[in-house]
Every structure is written in C-alpha cells, then in structure tokens.
Design an enzyme around this catalytic site. Structure first.
Site, PDB file in Angstrom:
ATOM      1  N   HIS A  70       4.152   5.949  -0.306  1.00  0.00           N
ATOM      2  CA  HIS A  70       4.058   5.760  -1.757  1.00  0.00           C
ATOM      3  C   HIS A  70       4.848   4.521  -2.141  1.00  0.00           C
ATOM      4  O   HIS A  70       5.509   3.913  -1.304  1.00  0.00           O
ATOM      5  CB  HIS A  70       4.530   6.997  -2.518  1.00  0.00           C
TER       6      HIS A  70
ATOM      7  N   HIS B  46       7.479   3.760  -4.100  1.00  0.00           N
ATOM      8  CA  HIS B  46       8.895   3.649  -4.454  1.00  0.00           C
ATOM      9  C   HIS B  46       9.629   2.711  -3.496  1.00  0.00           C
ATOM     10  O   HIS B  46       9.424   2.757  -2.280  1.00  0.00           O
ATOM     11  CB  HIS B  46       9.553   5.026  -4.472  1.00  0.00           C
TER      12      HIS B  46
ATOM     13  N   ASP C 101      12.564   2.503  -2.277  1.00  0.00           N
ATOM     14  CA  ASP C 101      13.381   3.000  -1.163  1.00  0.00           C
ATOM     15  C   ASP C 101      12.519   3.415   0.030  1.00  0.00           C
ATOM     16  O   ASP C 101      13.061   3.778   1.082  1.00  0.00           O
ATOM     17  CB  ASP C 101      14.295   4.148  -1.608  1.00  0.00           C
ATOM     18  N   HIS C 102      11.206   3.308  -0.107  1.00  0.00           N
ATOM     19  CA  HIS C 102      10.297   3.573   1.010  1.00  0.00           C
ATOM     20  C   HIS C 102       9.535   2.325   1.451  1.00  0.00           C
ATOM     21  O   HIS C 102       8.951   2.317   2.537  1.00  0.00           O
ATOM     22  CB  HIS C 102       9.298   4.675   0.636  1.00  0.00           C
TER      23      HIS C 102
ATOM     24  N   HIS D 153       4.599  13.690  -6.713  1.00  0.00           N
ATOM     25  CA  HIS D 153       5.791  12.837  -6.817  1.00  0.00           C
ATOM     26  C   HIS D 153       5.392  11.494  -7.416  1.00  0.00           C
ATOM     27  O   HIS D 153       6.024  11.001  -8.360  1.00  0.00           O
ATOM     28  CB  HIS D 153       6.398  12.671  -5.423  1.00  0.00           C
TER      29      HIS D 153
ATOM     30  N   ASP E 215       8.072  11.773   0.162  1.00  0.00           N
ATOM     31  CA  ASP E 215       8.850  12.547  -0.803  1.00  0.00           C
ATOM     32  C   ASP E 215       8.031  13.690  -1.409  1.00  0.00           C
ATOM     33  O   ASP E 215       8.321  14.142  -2.523  1.00  0.00           O
ATOM     34  CB  ASP E 215       9.361  11.639  -1.925  1.00  0.00           C
TER      35      ASP E 215
ATOM     36  N   HIS F 209      13.942  11.920   3.266  1.00  0.00           N
ATOM     37  CA  HIS F 209      15.352  11.932   2.875  1.00  0.00           C
ATOM     38  C   HIS F 209      16.117  13.042   3.586  1.00  0.00           C
ATOM     39  O   HIS F 209      15.546  14.077   3.953  1.00  0.00           O
ATOM     40  CB  HIS F 209      15.492  12.170   1.364  1.00  0.00           C
TER      41      HIS F 209
END
Length: 241
Positions: A56, A58, A60-61, A114, A133, A171
C-alpha cells in the site's frame, strides 16, 4: 522450501521482508520503508535484488523503494489502485493477479480497509502471506480510508488459506496489541499462552512475527469477530483503548 523469508527491521517498528526463491536465486523485498538497512541486508545476502513488492502507499512501507530500484535495477510491483500515490510501478497489480519471485508464484489478494487499494501477497510454498498493515498478530490495521465492512470482508478473504500460513505483517505491534486482545477475550486460554510467548520473545529482543493464520484464528479478536457489527465495535474500542 523454495521460498526463504527473512525479516529486515526498518524505521522504529516496521519490518521489510526479504524473499529468496531457493530454486533460482531470485530475490524480492516486501515494503522497504527505508533504503539503507534494506541495502545493507541485501549486500550481506549477495547484493542481488530483482523485485520490490509494495502492499500500500503509506510512506513507512514505500520510502526506500525508489533508491533500491535505482541501486539494484529492481522492478517495482504494487497495487494498481494506488499507483498515483506511490513510487512508479513497473507492475501494477489487481485482485487475483499472479506475481512471480523466480519459480515461486504468488497470488494478489485485494484487501481494502486500512487503505482503499491495499493488497496482500499469498505464496503457497511454504504457505506465506505478506499482509502489510491489514492483519497484525493479535490485531488489524486502522481504518484510515476504508470502512469496517470493507475490512471485515478483507480479513475473511483469508478464510480459504490454511492454518499453517505464515503471517508476515508490516509492524512489530504484537505486544501492544496483546493488552487489547486480553481485554476483549479475557478467558481465551490460547490467547493467554500466546501473550506469555510474546512477552518472552520481546524480553529476548526477538521478533514476535511471523505468526500463523491458525494462531491468529485462535487468538486474534478481530479475526474471531462473528459479524461486521462485532468487528466494528472492536475496532472502535481499540482506536481509543
């Protein structure tokens, strides 16, 4: 086993996942949130990266994807529905598309909730689910873009997968999730055993993931919710717990 998987800790509590097809030597990394620790790991593993798999948009990915693409000339695959919000995709993926890491052929599962375009990667040998996530050990992702109905349906798209499926989430949230899980199901004996194991692992500074789908089905209140109303109530409670 054809698909070998190793964890790469990135950022504060994210995992990128390094995949190698043991038959062909082809490598991939799932959700590289930053480039440097992933590149350091790849260099120790032979300096080869063929494919970057994104679940996805975001940051942080995806934050390390472009630098890794340029360094290793890797192709980038990710959800077609989110391609305007992530690094340029060489392979834009839809629900039920196939994706190959060497001789290992995975299936894309669309799991909105998400984010609206979130996808998982399901590989059969050994059964492995890279779920970003969407599903966490003892938890699930927040509903930043989708609805409770969408997330409930997305989680139950996984019902057909075997209990032995390894759950590679994005995570290290298990210990944090355990407090709410115990609140939701205080009499769940399997959950109590899992929480004790998680505390031991964390005390030894070891990852608590991957879990298995069988373990999550026995212990994760979000997977165990019987209907969307119960799921939505759990999600609302968790958001303010």
């Amino acid at each position: 086993m054809p698909l070998d998987v190793q964890a790469i800790p990135v950022l504060s509590d994210n995992y990128a996942w390094f995949l190698r097809d043991t038959e062909t030597g082809t490598t991939a990394v799932v959700d590289p949130g930053e480039a440097t620790p992933v590149a350091d790991f790849i260099e120790k593993e032979g300096g080869r990266l063929d494919l970057i798999l994104l679940t996805h948009h975001h940051h942080d990915h995806t934050g390390g994807a472009e630098a890794l693409r340029q360094r290793y000339h890797a192709r980038v695959a990710g959800p077609a529905a989110e391609q305007q919000r992530m690094p340029p995709l060489d392979i834009a993926l839809h629900d039920q598309d196939s994706i190959a890491v060497g001789a290992c052929i995975g299936t894309v599962i669309a799991v909105p909730g998400h984010t609206l375009g979130h996808i998982c990667y399901d590989f059969p040998n050994p059964p492995s689910l890279f779920c970003g996530d969407t599903l966490f050990s003892l938890g699930c992702g927040r509903l930043f873009e989708g609805t409770a109905e969408q997330m409930f349906e997305s989680l139950h798209k996984l019902d057909a997968l075997p209990d032995t499926t390894r759950v590679y989430c994005g995570h290290e949230y298990t210990l944090g999730n355990s407090a709410f899980a115990l609140h939701a199901e205080p009499h769940n004996a399997a959950l109590k055993e899992r929480v004790a194991e998680v505390r031991r692992l964390q005390a030894e500074n070891k990852p608590t993931v991957p879990s298995t789908l069988g373990m999550e089905r026995a212990t994760n209140p979000f997977l165990r919710a019987q209907n969307v109303q119960a799921f939505a109530q759990l999600r609302r409670e968790k958001d303010t717990f």
